[in-house]
Design a protein around this motif. Structure first.
Motif, PDB file in Angstrom:
ATOM      1  N   ARG A   1      -3.583 -11.025 -27.415  1.00 24.25           N
ATOM      2  CA  ARG A   1      -4.654 -10.848 -26.434  1.00 24.25           C
ATOM      3  C   ARG A   1      -4.131 -10.124 -25.193  1.00 24.25           C
ATOM      4  O   ARG A   1      -4.804  -9.272 -24.628  1.00 24.25           O
ATOM      5  CB  ARG A   1      -5.268 -12.188 -26.036  1.00 24.25           C
ATOM      6  N   LYS A   2      -2.904 -10.563 -24.790  1.00 27.61           N
ATOM      7  CA  LYS A   2      -2.321  -9.923 -23.617  1.00 27.61           C
ATOM      8  C   LYS A   2      -2.064  -8.442 -23.886  1.00 27.61           C
ATOM      9  O   LYS A   2      -2.318  -7.602 -23.033  1.00 27.61           O
ATOM     10  CB  LYS A   2      -1.006 -10.602 -23.256  1.00 27.61           C
ATOM     11  N   GLN A   3      -1.528  -8.189 -25.079  1.00 29.33           N
ATOM     12  CA  GLN A   3      -1.176  -6.806 -25.381  1.00 29.33           C
ATOM     13  C   GLN A   3      -2.419  -5.956 -25.653  1.00 29.33           C
ATOM     14  O   GLN A   3      -2.439  -4.765 -25.387  1.00 29.33           O
ATOM     15  CB  GLN A   3      -0.249  -6.731 -26.597  1.00 29.33           C
ATOM     16  N   LEU A   4      -3.446  -6.573 -26.199  1.00 25.90           N
ATOM     17  CA  LEU A   4      -4.620  -5.791 -26.575  1.00 25.90           C
ATOM     18  C   LEU A   4      -5.650  -5.715 -25.465  1.00 25.90           C
ATOM     19  O   LEU A   4      -6.727  -5.169 -25.652  1.00 25.90           O
ATOM     20  CB  LEU A   4      -5.240  -6.363 -27.857  1.00 25.90           C
ATOM     21  N   GLU A   5      -5.346  -6.196 -24.317  1.00 23.58           N
ATOM     22  CA  GLU A   5      -6.274  -6.091 -23.205  1.00 23.58           C
ATOM     23  C   GLU A   5      -6.423  -4.623 -22.768  1.00 23.58           C
ATOM     24  O   GLU A   5      -7.489  -4.197 -22.365  1.00 23.58           O
ATOM     25  CB  GLU A   5      -5.791  -6.931 -22.016  1.00 23.58           C
ATOM     26  N   ASP A   6      -5.386  -3.939 -22.900  1.00 24.11           N
ATOM     27  CA  ASP A   6      -5.413  -2.527 -22.505  1.00 24.11           C
ATOM     28  C   ASP A   6      -5.692  -1.689 -23.753  1.00 24.11           C
ATOM     29  O   ASP A   6      -5.076  -1.864 -24.782  1.00 24.11           O
ATOM     30  CB  ASP A   6      -4.050  -2.183 -21.894  1.00 24.11           C
ATOM     31  N   SER A   7      -6.633  -0.712 -23.704  1.00 20.86           N
ATOM     32  CA  SER A   7      -7.004   0.073 -24.873  1.00 20.86           C
ATOM     33  C   SER A   7      -5.901   1.049 -25.253  1.00 20.86           C
ATOM     34  O   SER A   7      -5.743   1.389 -26.430  1.00 20.86           O
ATOM     35  CB  SER A   7      -8.316   0.816 -24.621  1.00 20.86           C
ATOM     36  N   ASN A   8      -5.120   1.523 -24.313  1.00 20.15           N
ATOM     37  CA  ASN A   8      -4.005   2.426 -24.628  1.00 20.15           C
ATOM     38  C   ASN A   8      -2.967   1.683 -25.469  1.00 20.15           C
ATOM     39  O   ASN A   8      -2.400   2.234 -26.410  1.00 20.15           O
ATOM     40  CB  ASN A   8      -3.331   2.944 -23.350  1.00 20.15           C
ATOM     41  N   ARG A   9      -2.744   0.506 -25.123  1.00 14.36           N
ATOM     42  CA  ARG A   9      -1.782  -0.297 -25.891  1.00 14.36           C
ATOM     43  C   ARG A   9      -2.326  -0.536 -27.297  1.00 14.36           C
ATOM     44  O   ARG A   9      -1.554  -0.529 -28.252  1.00 14.36           O
ATOM     45  CB  ARG A   9      -1.535  -1.643 -25.211  1.00 14.36           C
ATOM     46  N   GLN A  10      -3.630  -0.720 -27.434  1.00 19.77           N
ATOM     47  CA  GLN A  10      -4.229  -0.933 -28.750  1.00 19.77           C
ATOM     48  C   GLN A  10      -4.019   0.303 -29.619  1.00 19.77           C
ATOM     49  O   GLN A  10      -3.660   0.196 -30.792  1.00 19.77           O
ATOM     50  CB  GLN A  10      -5.726  -1.218 -28.630  1.00 19.77           C
ATOM     51  N   ASP A  11      -4.265   1.452 -29.061  1.00 27.67           N
ATOM     52  CA  ASP A  11      -4.102   2.693 -29.826  1.00 27.67           C
ATOM     53  C   ASP A  11      -2.650   2.891 -30.237  1.00 27.67           C
ATOM     54  O   ASP A  11      -2.352   3.302 -31.368  1.00 27.67           O
ATOM     55  CB  ASP A  11      -4.574   3.887 -28.983  1.00 27.67           C
ATOM     56  N   ALA A  12      -1.711   2.581 -29.349  1.00 32.05           N
ATOM     57  CA  ALA A  12      -0.291   2.742 -29.649  1.00 32.05           C
ATOM     58  C   ALA A  12       0.129   1.763 -30.750  1.00 32.05           C
ATOM     59  O   ALA A  12       0.897   2.118 -31.651  1.00 32.05           O
ATOM     60  CB  ALA A  12       0.546   2.510 -28.392  1.00 32.05           C
ATOM     61  N   LEU A  13      -0.392   0.573 -30.723  1.00 31.88           N
ATOM     62  CA  LEU A  13      -0.049  -0.434 -31.747  1.00 31.88           C
ATOM     63  C   LEU A  13      -0.598  -0.015 -33.098  1.00 31.88           C
ATOM     64  O   LEU A  13       0.102  -0.101 -34.107  1.00 31.88           O
ATOM     65  CB  LEU A  13      -0.589  -1.814 -31.338  1.00 31.88           C
ATOM     66  N   VAL A  14      -1.814   0.504 -33.146  1.00 29.53           N
ATOM     67  CA  VAL A  14      -2.424   0.931 -34.415  1.00 29.53           C
ATOM     68  C   VAL A  14      -1.626   2.105 -34.952  1.00 29.53           C
ATOM     69  O   VAL A  14      -1.340   2.182 -36.162  1.00 29.53           O
ATOM     70  CB  VAL A  14      -3.914   1.292 -34.205  1.00 29.53           C
ATOM     71  N   ALA A  15      -1.220   3.028 -34.099  1.00 30.83           N
ATOM     72  CA  ALA A  15      -0.468   4.187 -34.550  1.00 30.83           C
ATOM     73  C   ALA A  15       0.885   3.729 -35.100  1.00 30.83           C
ATOM     74  O   ALA A  15       1.366   4.234 -36.126  1.00 30.83           O
ATOM     75  CB  ALA A  15      -0.274   5.169 -33.389  1.00 30.83           C
ATOM     76  N   GLU A  16       1.517   2.813 -34.436  1.00 31.42           N
ATOM     77  CA  GLU A  16       2.832   2.309 -34.891  1.00 31.42           C
ATOM     78  C   GLU A  16       2.708   1.605 -36.226  1.00 31.42           C
ATOM     79  O   GLU A  16       3.525   1.794 -37.125  1.00 31.42           O
ATOM     80  CB  GLU A  16       3.386   1.337 -33.836  1.00 31.42           C
ATOM     81  N   LEU A  17       1.654   0.808 -36.429  1.00 32.23           N
ATOM     82  CA  LEU A  17       1.442   0.108 -37.687  1.00 32.23           C
ATOM     83  C   LEU A  17       1.176   1.089 -38.822  1.00 32.23           C
ATOM     84  O   LEU A  17       1.616   0.869 -39.949  1.00 32.23           O
ATOM     85  CB  LEU A  17       0.303  -0.916 -37.562  1.00 32.23           C
ATOM     86  N   LEU A  18       0.457   2.149 -38.496  1.00 32.56           N
ATOM     87  CA  LEU A  18       0.169   3.150 -39.520  1.00 32.56           C
ATOM     88  C   LEU A  18       1.419   3.882 -39.941  1.00 32.56           C
ATOM     89  O   LEU A  18       1.561   4.276 -41.104  1.00 32.56           O
ATOM     90  CB  LEU A  18      -0.873   4.142 -38.997  1.00 32.56           C
ATOM     91  N   LYS A  19       2.348   4.083 -39.047  1.00 38.79           N
ATOM     92  CA  LYS A  19       3.590   4.732 -39.387  1.00 38.79           C
ATOM     93  C   LYS A  19       4.419   3.852 -40.318  1.00 38.79           C
ATOM     94  O   LYS A  19       5.097   4.339 -41.228  1.00 38.79           O
ATOM     95  CB  LYS A  19       4.416   5.020 -38.129  1.00 38.79           C
ATOM     96  N   GLU A  20       4.375   2.559 -40.101  1.00 35.02           N
ATOM     97  CA  GLU A  20       5.147   1.617 -40.918  1.00 35.02           C
ATOM     98  C   GLU A  20       4.560   1.511 -42.327  1.00 35.02           C
ATOM     99  O   GLU A  20       5.291   1.313 -43.295  1.00 35.02           O
ATOM    100  CB  GLU A  20       5.191   0.247 -40.267  1.00 35.02           C
ATOM    101  N   VAL A  21       3.273   1.634 -42.418  1.00 36.89           N
ATOM    102  CA  VAL A  21       2.632   1.493 -43.734  1.00 36.89           C
ATOM    103  C   VAL A  21       2.706   2.844 -44.422  1.00 36.89           C
ATOM    104  O   VAL A  21       2.306   3.845 -43.900  1.00 36.89           O
ATOM    105  CB  VAL A  21       1.162   1.047 -43.569  1.00 36.89           C
ATOM    106  N   LYS A  22       3.192   2.829 -45.654  1.00 30.83           N
ATOM    107  CA  LYS A  22       3.310   4.065 -46.416  1.00 30.83           C
ATOM    108  C   LYS A  22       2.430   3.925 -47.630  1.00 30.83           C
ATOM    109  O   LYS A  22       2.514   2.943 -48.363  1.00 30.83           O
ATOM    110  CB  LYS A  22       4.746   4.310 -46.846  1.00 30.83           C
ATOM    111  N   LEU A  23       1.630   4.889 -47.867  1.00 25.77           N
ATOM    112  CA  LEU A  23       0.722   4.843 -49.013  1.00 25.77           C
ATOM    113  C   LEU A  23       1.296   5.583 -50.158  1.00 25.77           C
ATOM    114  O   LEU A  23       1.850   6.566 -50.218  1.00 25.77           O
ATOM    115  CB  LEU A  23      -0.638   5.387 -48.616  1.00 25.77           C
TER     116      LEU A  23
END
Length: 163
Positions: A141-163
């Motif tokens: 919740r603390k980290q996702l309060e800011d939308s920039n942080r949300q976008d950075a987290l989603v981008a980082e997770l997508l990099k980790e996931v390989k299809l």
């Protein structure tokens, strides 16, 4: 001096009276007296024989009593020995039973302890999991309060996931 030297008449009459007395005693008193003496002698001999027989009987009875006493003692010793064996058997059976019951109770206690331990561990795991989720939720919740942080987290997770 007349008393020291008796006269012939006195000696004659004394002898005659003695012979008459002897004849009367021999005729009437001698046989009954001798019969009574013989009877008394026989009764004494019979009493002695009976006393001897009673003495022998007492000796025989004493011997029988000693034999019976020895048998009774032997039977008593045998009964006491059997009672000791039974006592020892009962004591050993009671000890064995107590040991089995003690082992069973210990095993039941171990099972109960292990069940309680498993329940306690499961409860601790549940509490740790709930606490971890709460902490993770608060952190997110603390980290996702800011939308920039949300976008950075989603981008980082997508990099980790390989299809």
């Amino acid at each position: 001096m007349e008393l020291v030297t008796p006269e012939i008449g006195l000696v004659f009459w004394t002898t005659v009276s003695f012979l008459v007395l002897f004849f009367i005693l021999a005729k009437f008193a001698w046989k009954p007296i001798m019969g009574a003496i013989d009877e008394r002698e026989r009764s004494i001999e019979d009493a002695l024989l009976k006393a001897e027989a009673a003495k022998e009987e007492m000796a025989r009875l004493t011997n029988e009593n000693e034999v019976l006493l020895k048998q009774a003692r032997a039977e008593r010793d045998l009964i006491l020995q059997e009672a000791r064996k039974v006592k020892e058997q009962i004591v050993s059976e009671a000890k064995e039973s107590a040991q089995k019951e003690g082992a069973r109770q210990i095993e039941l206690a171990r099972i109960e302890i292990s069940n309680q331990k498993a329940i306690a561990l499961a409860d601790v795991k549940n509490q740790v999991a709930a606490l971890s989720l709460e902490i993770a939720e608060k952190v997110l919740r603390k980290q996702l309060e800011d939308s920039n942080r949300q976008d950075a987290l989603v981008a980082e997770l997508l990099k980790e996931v390989k299809l």
